[in-house]
Design a protein around this motif. Sequence first.
Motif, PDB file in Angstrom:
ATOM      1  N   ARG A 256       6.954   4.878   0.327  1.00  0.00           N
ATOM      2  CA  ARG A 256       7.370   3.843   1.282  1.00  0.00           C
ATOM      3  C   ARG A 256       8.882   3.736   1.193  1.00  0.00           C
ATOM      4  NH1 ARG A 256       2.967   0.274   2.858  1.00  0.00           N
ATOM      5  NH2 ARG A 256       4.438  -0.749   4.245  1.00  0.00           N
ATOM      6  N   ASP A 257       9.498   3.355   2.286  1.00  0.00           N
ATOM      7  CA  ASP A 257      10.951   3.263   2.341  1.00  0.00           C
ATOM      8  C   ASP A 257      11.383   1.876   2.783  1.00  0.00           C
ATOM      9  OD1 ASP A 257      11.344   6.005   1.748  1.00  0.00           O
ATOM     10  OD2 ASP A 257      10.910   6.522   3.834  1.00  0.00           O
ATOM     11  N   TYR A 258      12.625   1.552   2.469  1.00  0.00           N
ATOM     12  CA  TYR A 258      13.257   0.337   2.976  1.00  0.00           C
ATOM     13  C   TYR A 258      13.633   0.604   4.424  1.00  0.00           C
ATOM     14  CZ  TYR A 258      16.744  -3.332   3.589  1.00  0.00           C
ATOM     15  OH  TYR A 258      17.445  -4.416   4.047  1.00  0.00           O
ATOM     16  N   ASP A 259      13.298  -0.331   5.300  1.00  0.00           N
ATOM     17  CA  ASP A 259      13.634  -0.185   6.713  1.00  0.00           C
ATOM     18  C   ASP A 259      14.222  -1.505   7.201  1.00  0.00           C
ATOM     19  OD1 ASP A 259      13.776   0.187   9.455  1.00  0.00           O
ATOM     20  OD2 ASP A 259      11.759   1.005   9.642  1.00  0.00           O
ATOM     21  N   LEU A 260      15.502  -1.487   7.524  1.00  0.00           N
ATOM     22  CA  LEU A 260      16.178  -2.694   7.994  1.00  0.00           C
ATOM     23  C   LEU A 260      15.503  -3.266   9.234  1.00  0.00           C
ATOM     24  CD1 LEU A 260      18.505  -4.717   7.805  1.00  0.00           C
ATOM     25  CD2 LEU A 260      19.872  -3.130   9.172  1.00  0.00           C
TER      26      LEU A 260
ATOM     27  N   ILE B 138       0.855  -1.182   0.000  1.00  0.00           N
ATOM     28  CA  ILE B 138       0.000   0.000   0.000  1.00  0.00           C
ATOM     29  C   ILE B 138       0.895   1.237   0.000  1.00  0.00           C
ATOM     30  CG2 ILE B 138      -1.646   1.353   1.369  1.00  0.00           C
ATOM     31  CD1 ILE B 138      -2.746  -1.290   2.450  1.00  0.00           C
ATOM     32  N   PRO B 139       0.617   2.205  -0.879  1.00  0.00           N
ATOM     33  CA  PRO B 139       1.418   3.431  -0.863  1.00  0.00           C
ATOM     34  C   PRO B 139       1.383   4.106   0.505  1.00  0.00           C
ATOM     35  CG  PRO B 139       0.063   3.322  -2.829  1.00  0.00           C
ATOM     36  CD  PRO B 139      -0.374   2.193  -1.942  1.00  0.00           C
ATOM     37  N   GLY B 140       2.493   4.698   0.879  1.00  0.00           N
ATOM     38  CA  GLY B 140       2.606   5.334   2.183  1.00  0.00           C
ATOM     39  C   GLY B 140       1.575   6.417   2.422  1.00  0.00           C
TER      40      GLY B 140
ATOM     41  N   ALA C 251      10.669  -3.987  -2.500  1.00  0.00           N
ATOM     42  CA  ALA C 251       9.567  -3.472  -3.310  1.00  0.00           C
ATOM     43  C   ALA C 251       9.111  -2.119  -2.776  1.00  0.00           C
ATOM     44  CB  ALA C 251       8.409  -4.467  -3.326  1.00  0.00           C
ATOM     45  N   GLN C 252       9.048  -1.994  -1.439  1.00  0.00           N
ATOM     46  CA  GLN C 252       8.660  -0.711  -0.856  1.00  0.00           C
ATOM     47  C   GLN C 252       9.653   0.384  -1.226  1.00  0.00           C
ATOM     48  OE1 GLN C 252       8.213  -1.271   3.365  1.00  0.00           O
ATOM     49  NE2 GLN C 252       6.242  -2.309   3.148  1.00  0.00           N
ATOM     50  N   LYS C 253      10.921   0.029  -1.268  1.00  0.00           N
ATOM     51  CA  LYS C 253      11.956   1.016  -1.585  1.00  0.00           C
ATOM     52  C   LYS C 253      11.888   1.458  -3.047  1.00  0.00           C
ATOM     53  CE  LYS C 253      16.931   1.806  -1.477  1.00  0.00           C
ATOM     54  NZ  LYS C 253      18.230   1.275  -1.051  1.00  0.00           N
TER      55      LYS C 253
END
Length: 146
Positions: free
Chosen positions: A118-122, A44-46, A110-112
Motif C-alpha cells: 500500500r502507498d501513501y496517496d495525497l 488491508i494489504p494491497g 500507516a499504509q505507507k
Amino acid sequence: MRQVMKPLPGKITCYIKQIVLKKLFNSYWPAILWSAIVIILLCIPGSDLPDESSFLEIPYFDKWVHFGIFALFVTLWCWAVSLKSQTGLVKKFILITISGIALGYLLELAQKYLVPNRDYDLWDVVADGIGTVIGLLFSLKVFIKK
C-alpha cells in the motif's frame, strides 16, 4: 423433573427485538463498529485488494470510496453524539470532523510505512477530508434541532 420453557408469543418476541435494536442503534455502537471497519479496510494489504478495473471502470473509484467512508464516519459519530445531548453540538461535530481528518491522514501514513503493498496517496487524504466535511455539513443540517 425438568421444566421446559415455552417460547414467548410472537408479539412479545417482536417487541423485545424492537427494544434491543432501538437500544443498539441509539448508542455509540454503529459509530464504533464503522470506525473499526474503516481501520480494517484501510489496513488491508494491497495484494489482498480486488483489482480496480473490475469496478465498472468508474473514474477515481478509490477516491469515491474514501469520500464515502469518511462521510459516513463523521455522520455516524455526529448522530451518536446528538442522541445523547443537544448542547454544544456544533463544537462537538467540528471536533469529530477534525478527528476524521486526522484518522484519514494517520491511516495513509500507516499504509505507507506499515501495510504491505500500500502507498501513501495525497489524493486519498484529500478525498477523506472532503468526505469528512460533507459529513459535517449533513450532520449540522440534520441532527441539530432548532
